[in-house]
Write a protein that holds these residues in place. Structure first.
Motif, short mmCIF file in Angstrom:
data_model
loop_
_atom_site.label_atom_id
_atom_site.label_comp_id
_atom_site.label_asym_id
_atom_site.label_seq_id
_atom_site.Cartn_x
_atom_site.Cartn_y
_atom_site.Cartn_z
N GLU A 1 0.83 -1.22 0.00
CA GLU A 1 0.00 0.00 0.00
C GLU A 1 0.86 1.26 0.00
O GLU A 1 0.48 2.28 -0.60
CB GLU A 1 -0.91 0.00 1.24
N ASN A 2 2.02 1.20 0.63
CA ASN A 2 2.86 2.41 0.76
C ASN A 2 3.93 2.52 -0.32
O ASN A 2 4.52 3.60 -0.47
CB ASN A 2 3.53 2.41 2.14
N HIS A 3 4.23 1.44 -1.03
CA HIS A 3 5.34 1.46 -2.00
C HIS A 3 4.94 0.92 -3.37
O HIS A 3 5.81 0.52 -4.15
CB HIS A 3 6.51 0.64 -1.44
N TYR A 4 3.63 0.91 -3.70
CA TYR A 4 3.22 0.31 -4.98
C TYR A 4 3.76 1.05 -6.18
O TYR A 4 3.89 0.51 -7.28
CB TYR A 4 1.69 0.23 -5.05
N GLU A 5 4.09 2.36 -6.03
CA GLU A 5 4.58 3.14 -7.15
C GLU A 5 6.06 2.85 -7.45
O GLU A 5 6.60 3.34 -8.45
CB GLU A 5 4.38 4.64 -6.89
N GLU A 6 6.72 2.07 -6.58
CA GLU A 6 8.13 1.75 -6.77
C GLU A 6 8.30 0.44 -7.54
O GLU A 6 7.32 -0.29 -7.78
CB GLU A 6 8.83 1.64 -5.41
N ASP A 7 9.53 0.16 -7.92
CA ASP A 7 9.82 -1.09 -8.65
C ASP A 7 9.95 -2.22 -7.61
O ASP A 7 11.03 -2.58 -7.18
CB ASP A 7 11.12 -0.93 -9.45
N ILE A 8 8.80 -2.77 -7.20
CA ILE A 8 8.76 -3.78 -6.14
C ILE A 8 8.88 -5.16 -6.75
O ILE A 8 8.30 -5.44 -7.80
CB ILE A 8 7.45 -3.67 -5.35
N SER A 9 9.64 -6.02 -6.05
CA SER A 9 9.76 -7.41 -6.49
C SER A 9 9.63 -8.31 -5.27
O SER A 9 9.80 -7.87 -4.12
CB SER A 9 11.10 -7.65 -7.18
N LEU A 10 9.33 -9.56 -5.52
CA LEU A 10 9.23 -10.55 -4.45
C LEU A 10 10.58 -10.74 -3.76
O LEU A 10 10.65 -10.92 -2.55
CB LEU A 10 8.73 -11.88 -5.01
N GLU B 1 3.60 5.36 -15.49
CA GLU B 1 4.90 5.58 -14.84
C GLU B 1 4.74 5.80 -13.34
O GLU B 1 5.57 5.35 -12.54
CB GLU B 1 5.59 6.77 -15.48
N ARG B 2 3.68 6.53 -12.96
CA ARG B 2 3.45 6.77 -11.54
C ARG B 2 3.17 5.47 -10.78
O ARG B 2 3.46 5.35 -9.60
CB ARG B 2 2.27 7.72 -11.34
N LEU B 3 2.56 4.52 -11.47
CA LEU B 3 2.20 3.27 -10.81
C LEU B 3 3.32 2.26 -10.80
O LEU B 3 3.16 1.15 -10.29
CB LEU B 3 0.96 2.67 -11.49
N GLY B 4 4.48 2.59 -11.41
CA GLY B 4 5.62 1.69 -11.36
C GLY B 4 5.76 0.77 -12.54
O GLY B 4 6.62 -0.13 -12.52
N TYR B 5 4.92 0.95 -13.62
CA TYR B 5 5.06 0.11 -14.81
C TYR B 5 6.18 0.66 -15.68
O TYR B 5 6.38 1.87 -15.80
CB TYR B 5 3.75 0.07 -15.60
#
Length: 753
Positions: A654-663, A717-721
């Motif tokens: 919820e707090n970092h969804y806009e970043e390049d998150i990975s498992l 881009e804002r959403l991290g895609y």
């Protein structure tokens, strides 16, 4: 002649002798008491002052030890790897960059330290001035909120702690003050303590509960206590009036001063640098002195009167029965009938006739059982057993030079049980074998079984020569043959000259037995050596060990124990010292698990029973390693169960969804493998990690599509895609239409709405 109550007593009668001697003793004691009372009245004030100095010393040592322990705790926390890591993360200026799992572990550590009743802590916190936040027992708190809502004090505003950042201090104790909590509306008197290093990256702040700290003071009633800093300012006072009192000038060397009918006792603290002052009004000490004097006079008078009365009646009651008994012994016949008020005299009278017959029977029995009686004499001597049997001296113990040889058996319980052997039978057979073997070389010797695991030989010889050495070495070969069932430690005493030295010789062999080393063979100890009696963790090592126990770090705990055991082996530690260290470690670790409310398998007695089978250092290592690994891992599992992993994952998305998150990134933060984390999320929620991430991003995308000023590319881009194509494809998959069509639908509904 002396007449009293119709009775005539000669001057040289037993009654008069007893009475006169009692009176002489009473007079001597009375003289001594008068002299003591005279000295007492002169020196009691000095003793009272000495007593108060002792109380002041005890109070200062208690508080200094607490300050010393607190200082160690704060600097250990200062150099903690988690504290340093959070400091480096805080340099970015964003709280979102902090490792929440690391912060949670640190908060739990602070909570445990504050809960320790020894430190009397209200709170313990790490202050990061550069980022303006603190970490305390309840979590992360901003600097402004902490000192404006939770710890409000006119003496210690936020600016005070900011100013300490510039002061050249490492460990400082500041005067106590009242702190108010706006949330709970409670006010507490707290003693601030600050620790920091020369780098001043951050501060460790502790708030001590002043009222609990003062409980260490156990002075004279109506006395008061002050703590002064090196500049003479009051740090802590037992009462408000004590803090306002004008103190006399102290040169730093005198232990006490008298001014204005008030005693002042001083003590300088070595750890804190503070000056301890105990204040006692003169009236209090004077009243105590007068009370003690009158009590002493009263007790003296009562004692003399009771002594005189008791002397007379005791002398009178014992005179006639003793006269009758003596007459019976002199005449050698049964005494005349007589009834005394003393039960013991009646018993003697009743048994007098039987004693003459028993005397003859006992003499005959002693002659026929000379060897058995001699052994009994030795046992009564060594065991210090009281015996009222009239044994002839020649049968008691042998006279002349002698040597004691003590054999201690260490049974291997598992092997004994498997072979169906009992300790009592094994000890008896070993004792019989030793006696037969020793008497071949030393006919004048006795071998006794003192305990189930202790056998003693008394050898009458005047030197420890080759025959004695050969005899004991031959025993060693036999003992080593049976070492699968028991191990034997042999101690050979020095040469002693008289039978009165039996106790001394026995104590010497017992001390020598304690020098046994942890080896799997028979040991022969010929000399008493000095051994280091202290083989335990230092306070720092013990703190490090139990911190790692609570943290679930079994590898580090086993490393500390193995290193300690290797050090003991290097410094020739005895088996007793090794066993004591292991038992202490097990008991304290078990208590730690109970304090943490961690379920324990078995009981300490089960583990201690395993220690009884250990002989060598490696065997102790193996048992301790298994116990520590099992216990620490149980603590670690308990801690992991208490932390909600799914909640952490959802909050992080919820707090970092806009970043390049990975498992992989999330698994690294949780100290888990990606495969295990993926399976855990799927099992607990029914959806995998990617589905949860896309769900959060699509929800945010719908909100952004309602803003016509943003393009589809900017929203992606804002959403991290990585590109707009990926965003459009994922949006259509989840909603059934492209993002452009979804925006048109929103605008149409808004215009016609």
């Amino acid at each position: 002649m002396f007449r009293f109550s119709g009775l005539n007593f000669k001057v040289n009668s037993l009654f008069m002798k007893l009475l006169i001697n009692f009176l002489i003793i009473i007079i001597l004691l009375a003289s001594y008491n008068l002299w003591s009372l005279y000295l007492y009245s002169r020196n009691v004030e000095r003793e009272i002052i000495s007593h108060n100095l002792s109380l002041m010393k005890n109070t200062s040592e208690t508080l200094e030890n607490q300050f010393r322990s607190l200082k160690g705790l704060m600097f250990n926390l200062y150099h903690d790897s988690n504290v340093k890591a959070l400091y480096r993360q805080s340099l970015s200026g964003s709280l979102q960059d902090l490792d929440y799992l690391m912060m949670t572990n640190l908060v739990n550590q602070l909570r445990n330290d504050v809960a320790n009743p020894y430190y009397h802590l209200e709170n313990l916190m790490i202050y990061y001035p550069g980022s303006s936040f603190l970490i305390e027992k309840e979590g992360l708190v901003l600097e402004e909120r902490m000192f404006s809502r939770f710890y409000i004090s006119n003496s210690y505003p936020a600016s005070f702690f900011q100013k300490q950042w510039e002061e050249p201090i490492s460990f400082s104790i500041f005067p106590a003050a009242n702190f108010r909590n706006e949330h709970t509306q409670n006010t507490s008197s707290l003693l601030p303590v600050i620790a920091q290093t020369m780098h001043r990256d951050y501060q460790i702040i502790a708030f001590i509960q002043a009222n609990k700290l003062l409980q260490a003071y156990s002075g004279t009633p109506q006395s008061e206590l002050l703590l002064l800093d090196p500049q003479g300012s009051v740090i802590l006072a037992s009462s408000e009036s004590a803090g306002k009192r004008s103190l006399p000038e102290w040169d730093g060397s005198k232990k006490w001063l008298l001014q204005d009918h008030t005693y002042y006792f001083f003590k300088k603290g070595e750890e804190s640098g503070a000056t301890y002052v105990s204040i006692i009004p003169y009236q209090t000490m004077n009243a105590t002195l007068q009370q003690l004097n009158w009590m002493a006079v009263l007790l003296f008078a009562v004692t003399v009167l009771i002594g005189i009365a008791a002397s007379f009646f005791f002398s009178r009651s014992i005179h006639r029965p003793v006269r009758e008994i003596i007459s019976s012994f002199v005449q050698g016949k049964k005494p005349a009938a007589y009834h005394s008020s003393i039960n013991e005299f009646n018993l003697i009278h009743d048994r007098m006739d039987g004693l003459f017959q028993e005397r003859n029977q006992m003499n005959q029995k002693l002659i026929s059982n000379k060897s058995l009686l001699t052994n009994y004499g030795y046992m009564t001597r060594f065991k210090k057993i009281y015996s009222d049997v009239p044994i002839t001296r020649e049968f008691m113990v042998g006279e002349g030079t002698f040597i004691l040889v003590l054999y201690r058996l260490h049974y291997r319980k598992s092997a004994m049980d498997q072979a169906l052997l009992r300790q009592e039978k094994v000890a008896a057979r070993v004792c019989e074998f030793i006696q037969l073997h020793i008497r071949k070389s030393f006919p004048v010797s006795h071998t006794l079984q003192m305990e189930n695991n202790q056998i003693l030989s008394i050898i009458h010889t005047d030197k420890r020569d080759e025959p004695l050495q050969n005899s004991i070495e031959a025993l060693k070969k036999t003992f080593d043959f049976d070492r699968n069932f028991y191990l034997v430690t042999v101690a050979v005493s020095s040469v002693f000259k008289q039978s009165s030295d039996f106790d001394k010789a026995y104590e010497q062999t017992l001390m020598m037995i304690r020098q046994a080393r942890p080896v799997e063979e028979t040991q022969i100890i010929w000399e008493l050596a000095q051994t280091d009696s202290h083989f335990m963790f230092t306070p720092e090592q013990e703190h490090e060990f139990y911190v790692n126990v609570q943290a679930g770090n079994d590898a580090h705990c086993n490393h500390l124990v193995a290193r300690m055991l290797d050090s003991m082996d290097k410094h020739q530690a005895t088996s007793e010292q090794l066993s004591r260290f292991a038992e202490t470690l097990i008991v304290k670790t078990w208590k730690t698990m109970e304090l943490l409310k961690v379920p324990c398998e078995g009981s300490p007695a089960d583990i201690l029973a395993q220690l009884q089978e250990c002989i060598t250092t490696e065997q102790y290592k193996r048992v301790l390693s298994q116990f520590i690994s099992r216990s620490v891992r149980t603590i670690k599992v308990k801690r992991e169960e208490q932390y909600d992993i799914i909640e952490f994952v959802m909050n992080f998305l919820e707090n970092h969804y806009e970043e390049d998150i990975s498992l992989d990134l999330l698994a690294d933060k949780l100290n888990m493998s990606p495969t295990y984390l993926s399976g855990y999320i799927k099992e607990k929620t029914g959806h995998n990690f990617t589905e949860h991430l896309n769900r959060v991003r699509i929800r945010a995308a719908k909100e952004l599509l309602s803003k016509p000023e943003l393009t589809i590319k900017e929203i992606g881009e804002r959403l991290g895609y990585r590109n707009s194509t990926s965003f459009i494809r994922m949006f259509k998959k989840w909603t059934g239409q492209p993002p452009g069509d979804y925006r048109k639908t929103l605008l149409f509904e808004k215009e016609n709405g």
